[in-house]
Design a protein around this motif. Structure first.
Motif, short mmCIF file in Angstrom:
data_model
loop_
_atom_site.label_atom_id
_atom_site.label_comp_id
_atom_site.label_asym_id
_atom_site.label_seq_id
_atom_site.Cartn_x
_atom_site.Cartn_y
_atom_site.Cartn_z
N PRO A 36 0.32 -1.28 -0.19
CA PRO A 36 0.35 0.26 0.46
C PRO A 36 1.27 1.13 -0.08
CG PRO A 36 0.02 -1.05 1.62
CD PRO A 36 0.51 -1.82 1.32
N ASN A 37 0.72 2.39 -0.81
CA ASN A 37 0.93 4.15 -0.79
C ASN A 37 2.39 3.52 -1.59
OD1 ASN A 37 -0.90 4.58 0.83
ND2 ASN A 37 -0.03 3.94 2.46
N LEU A 40 1.79 5.35 -5.05
CA LEU A 40 2.57 7.07 -4.83
C LEU A 40 3.43 6.80 -4.70
CD1 LEU A 40 -0.63 8.14 -2.21
CD2 LEU A 40 -0.39 8.08 -5.47
N ARG A 44 4.58 10.37 -3.06
CA ARG A 44 4.83 10.21 -0.95
C ARG A 44 5.85 10.72 -0.06
NH1 ARG A 44 4.93 4.16 1.13
NH2 ARG A 44 4.18 4.67 3.33
N ASN A 78 -2.96 -2.02 -2.44
CA ASN A 78 -2.97 -1.16 -1.36
C ASN A 78 -3.86 -1.88 -0.92
OD1 ASN A 78 -2.02 1.34 -2.33
ND2 ASN A 78 -3.60 1.83 -3.23
#
Ligand code: DQA
Length: 172
Positions: A36-37, A40, A44, A78
């Motif tokens: 997850p993430n 980005l 991020r 995610n």
């Protein structure tokens, strides 16, 4: 900190069939999973994770195996269950897994159990050095299975993981 009864279980004691493959796989297939993430990346927390994107990472990994006979497949999700499904579907298909489980590193018994179930040689990668960050990041469920963990090397951690798996399990 991890409870003291937790210990890294070596896949070498559990996975006799895969052990037989050490140094003999002519065309390795490696699955690279990002949690997850990590979609980005670049956007991020760039001071921690850098300014390059997930696509940049995939290009770097692909370049690293160019002409070597190693095949890579990439998966990012995610969702914990989607990662579990992907690991299960890797059984009999992939010779190695490189996984950055991201936040699930610190919470997911389900991902740990999926890796143990398929018994595929696995390297855990973290872009940042989780051992020097917040205390909740300092324990990894995934390390209880992964035969190697690489932290704090940024994108190089992934290419180092590829090199580790291909040197150990690939034919030379
Ligand atoms: C991470 C570290 C994790 O603690 C965090 O939740 C991430 C990324 C890393 O690559 O450094 O999402 O796995």
């Amino acid at each position: 900190m991890p409870p003291t009864e937790y210990a890294r279980s070596s896949p070498t004691s559990e996975c006799k069939v895969l052990n037989a493959k050490k140094g003999v796989i002519t065309k390795m297939k490696i699955l690279i999973i990002n949690g997850p993430n990590l979609n980005l990346l670049g956007l991020r927390e760039p001071d921690i994770y850098g300014r390059r994107s997930l696509s940049d990472l995939e290009v770097i990994c692909t370049d690293a195996v160019s002409g070597t006979g190693t095949d890579l497949a990439f998966f990012q999700s995610n969702h914990e269950g989607a990662i579990v499904d992907k690991i299960q579907s890797a059984y009999g298909v992939f010779d190695g897994i490189i996984i950055n489980p991201a936040a699930y590193t610190h919470t997911s018994v389900a991902i740990l159990d999926a890796l143990k179930a398929v018994c595929i040689p696995t390297v855990e990668v973290h872009l940042s050095d989780i051992s020097s960050r917040e205390s909740f990041r300092q324990f990894s469920y995934i390390s209880l299975y992964a035969e190697k963990t690489i932290c704090g090397r940024g994108f190089d951690g992934y290419t180092e993981a590829i090199a580790y798996l291909t040197e150990k399990y690939g034919k030379h």
